[in-house]
Design a protein around this motif. Structure first.
Motif, mmCIF file in Angstrom:
data_model
loop_
_atom_site.group_PDB
_atom_site.id
_atom_site.type_symbol
_atom_site.label_atom_id
_atom_site.label_comp_id
_atom_site.label_asym_id
_atom_site.label_seq_id
_atom_site.Cartn_x
_atom_site.Cartn_y
_atom_site.Cartn_z
ATOM 1 N N TYR A 215 5.197 5.571 0.236
ATOM 2 C CA TYR A 215 5.680 5.219 -1.099
ATOM 3 C C TYR A 215 5.432 3.746 -1.435
ATOM 4 O O TYR A 215 6.033 3.209 -2.350
ATOM 5 N N GLY A 216 4.550 3.097 -0.680
ATOM 6 C CA GLY A 216 4.133 1.743 -1.045
ATOM 7 C C GLY A 216 5.062 0.634 -0.589
ATOM 8 O O GLY A 216 4.920 -0.507 -1.019
ATOM 9 N N VAL A 217 6.010 0.958 0.281
ATOM 10 C CA VAL A 217 6.984 -0.040 0.724
ATOM 11 C C VAL A 217 6.458 -0.736 1.982
ATOM 12 O O VAL A 217 6.182 -0.087 2.990
ATOM 13 N N THR A 493 0.633 -3.583 -2.199
ATOM 14 C CA THR A 493 0.856 -2.198 -2.620
ATOM 15 C C THR A 493 -0.109 -1.899 -3.764
ATOM 16 O O THR A 493 -0.248 -2.706 -4.683
ATOM 17 N N VAL A 494 -0.763 -0.739 -3.688
ATOM 18 C CA VAL A 494 -1.648 -0.328 -4.783
ATOM 19 C C VAL A 494 -1.148 1.015 -5.314
ATOM 20 O O VAL A 494 -1.123 2.013 -4.589
ATOM 21 N N PHE A 495 -0.720 1.021 -6.577
ATOM 22 C CA PHE A 495 -0.301 2.262 -7.214
ATOM 23 C C PHE A 495 -1.538 2.959 -7.787
ATOM 24 O O PHE A 495 -2.460 2.305 -8.284
ATOM 25 N N GLN A 511 1.651 8.345 -7.705
ATOM 26 C CA GLN A 511 1.424 8.194 -6.270
ATOM 27 C C GLN A 511 1.015 6.769 -5.917
ATOM 28 O O GLN A 511 0.678 5.968 -6.782
ATOM 29 N N VAL A 512 1.046 6.519 -4.632
ATOM 30 C CA VAL A 512 0.568 5.246 -4.118
ATOM 31 C C VAL A 512 -0.838 5.468 -3.575
ATOM 32 O O VAL A 512 -1.117 6.482 -2.924
#
Ligand SMILES: [Zn+2]
Length: 526
Positions: A215-217, A493-495, A511-512
């Protein structure tokens, strides 16, 4: 290996250059941010190039308040979230009982009677026929109220004769018999549940880590104990810890930690002891958040005070004496006032720069905004709670007080530092749930149409700051983390989509694409 991100929308978090098209990463650090042409010019044959048009690149998202190992354990527990009736909860317990050996505890989480069609609170009678040979403890979504079967009550020694522990309450029928619902009693019951072993905790930490990266954390601030620290430290020793963990500990463990070389403000670049964590009150949903004025739906109640003023100040001083700061749970407006008083009192004895934080700050007394600012105390909030809390808050606190409920924009306007987290496992770790709540102030159904107190809506940039630059400051790591600035560590982080172009309701399901910690890829979308 060098990495270049090109043709993207890059929010750097760095005020000198907030937006760019590309990032160059070398030796785990940000070497440059700039236009695609500028970054392309730096690429050599060995550079790994990511062309990411239509995506949004941000500094690594930090979840600034959760319970990380608990979240990993929770991922294996009976999930009662979003269920709409007692019958649906019973079905999940029945399935779990069929998979466990007699005597094993069945632990579940996330039930919420406010969304049930039953319109009543549950009791042990709703569980006793399902799992007669298993003790059952089902934790409410707030984490503070538990629903037990008779076997669990027997093992925990909860009988008609049991006197309520201070600050806690056993709900009873007219004849005084416990009905299987206990508030602020979880710690007492957990004492009779065999604790997870170190191996189980470590496995939970790794499960939580995989979910976080997905989840990009890239970093978390976890509120747990030395037992969870040990699991994370073991994972780190084995080279398995990839995420950055800012760990808080309760005041009772500070001395024991120190004896083992775990000191406030110190640790590795993956795991450090950040702050001392305290509790000032309960929660909104349980009616235990401590208020200046009585509850709107029950004028005889003002909530529960966990510590007296002097007890709280003593515990704040434990942190200061060891050169650290505090993180204090306060949901009701009076709890927050009390925390600021305790911090102010302790700072008189221990002057010097502090990076204290109040956790949750769900209801603010208008007079306290200025105190947060002048004392430079961080408001550490979890927007995702708004999804379930807003209508409950209206009922329990009334509309007038709710004006300063979850009032993140007012905080920013008043110059207060605001950081965001998920409170997992209370909510899921997905940060975009909080992006949605902060930016739209609506629940999952899109209500209310214009948002709840829409004047408090945040922009995308404000929301990203609360997940990046502010938690870095709170950790005293703003020199290395929190923005995509040349020289800082490459947590990125890349969404998969540019969040600025989406409708609010699309945010939680976005999504990530890529999660990078120290220039290493922790997750990549298939
Ligand atoms: Zn929490």
């Amino acid at each position: 290996m060098d990495i270049a991100i090109l043709n993207s929308r890059v929010f750097t978090g760095d005020q000198t250059r907030p937006w760019a098209e590309g990032v160059y990463i070398k030796d785990g650090k940000v070497a440059a941010v700039g236009s695609t042409a500028e970054i392309q010019a730096m690429c050599t044959r060995g550079t790994r190039i990511f062309e990411l048009p239509g995506r949004l690149v941000t500094p690594g998202i930090v979840d600034a308040h959760l319970h990380f190992v608990s979240f990993g354990l929770y991922l294996e527990r009976v999930d009662l979230r979003d269920l709409s009736s007692i019958a649906a909860c019973r079905e999940r317990v029945r399935t779990a009982a069929a998979q466990k050996t007699a005597g094993d505890w069945i632990i579940g989480r996330g039930w919420n009677e406010h969304i049930w069609t039953d319109r009543r609170e549950p009791s042990s009678k709703d569980l006793d026929d399902l799992a007669p040979n298993h003790p059952v403890m089902l934790v409410r979504c707030c984490g503070h109220t538990v629903w037990l079967n008779s076997m669990a009550m027997r093992l925990a020694g909860i009988t008609r004769e049991t006197v309520d522990a201070p600050g806690a309450r056993i709900e009873r029928d007219v004849s005084g018999h416990p009905i299987g619902l206990c508030r602020e009693y979880r710690k007492i019951i957990e004492k009779v549940i065999p604790p997870p072993t170190l191996e189980e905790r470590k496995a939970a930490a790794l499960r939580a880590q995989a979910e976080a990266l997905r989840y990009g954390v890239t970093g978390v601030h976890t509120c747990e104990t030395l037992a969870e620290w040990d699991a994370l430290a073991a994972a780190e020793t084995e080279g398995q810890l990839r995420i950055r963990v800012h760990h808080t500990l309760p005041p009772e463990e500070v001395e024991r930690a120190k004896a083992r070389g775990i000191e406030l403000g110190k640790g590795s670049d993956r795991l450090w002891f950040g702050q001392v964590k305290l509790f000032a009150d309960g929660t909104l949903g349980s009616g235990t958040a401590l208020l200046h004025a009585p509850y709107s739906d029950d004028p005889s109640q003002t909530g529960l005070e966990c510590l007296t003023a002097s007890e709280m100040q003593d515990r704040v001083e434990v942190a200061y004496r060891h050169g650290g700061d505090v993180a204090v749970h306060a949901i009701g407006d009076l709890a927050t006032t009390n925390v600021l008083d305790a911090i102010a009192g302790a700072r008189k004895k221990f002057p010097g720069p502090k990076r204290d934080r109040v956790e949750h700050v769900q209801l603010m007394h208008p007079a306290d905004f200025a105190r947060f600012r002048t004392m430079n105390v961080v408001a550490s909030c979890q927007p995702v709670h708004l999804h379930t809390d807003m209508f409950v808050a209206e009922k329990k606190w009334g509309m007038d007080r709710c004006r300063y409920g979850y009032a993140w924009k007012s905080m920013l306007r008043e110059g207060v530092k605001v950081q965001f987290g998920s409170d997992a496992p209370v909510e899921h770790i997905n940060p975009l749930l909080s992006f949605h709540a902060a930016m739209a102030r609506q629940n999952a159904a899109g209500e209310p149409a214009n948002g709840w107190f829409p004047i408090e809506r945040l922009t995308l940039e404000e929301t990203i700051h609360a997940f990046t630059t502010v938690p870095a400051w709170t950790s005293r790591k703003e020199g290395q983390l929190g923005s995509l600035t040349p020289g800082k560590i490459a947590d990125v982080t890349v969404f998969a989509q540019d969040l600025a172009t989406l409708q609010p309701q699309e945010l939680p399901v976005t999504q990530v694409e890529l999660t990078m910690v120290g220039g290493e890829i922790g997750y990549r979308r298939e």
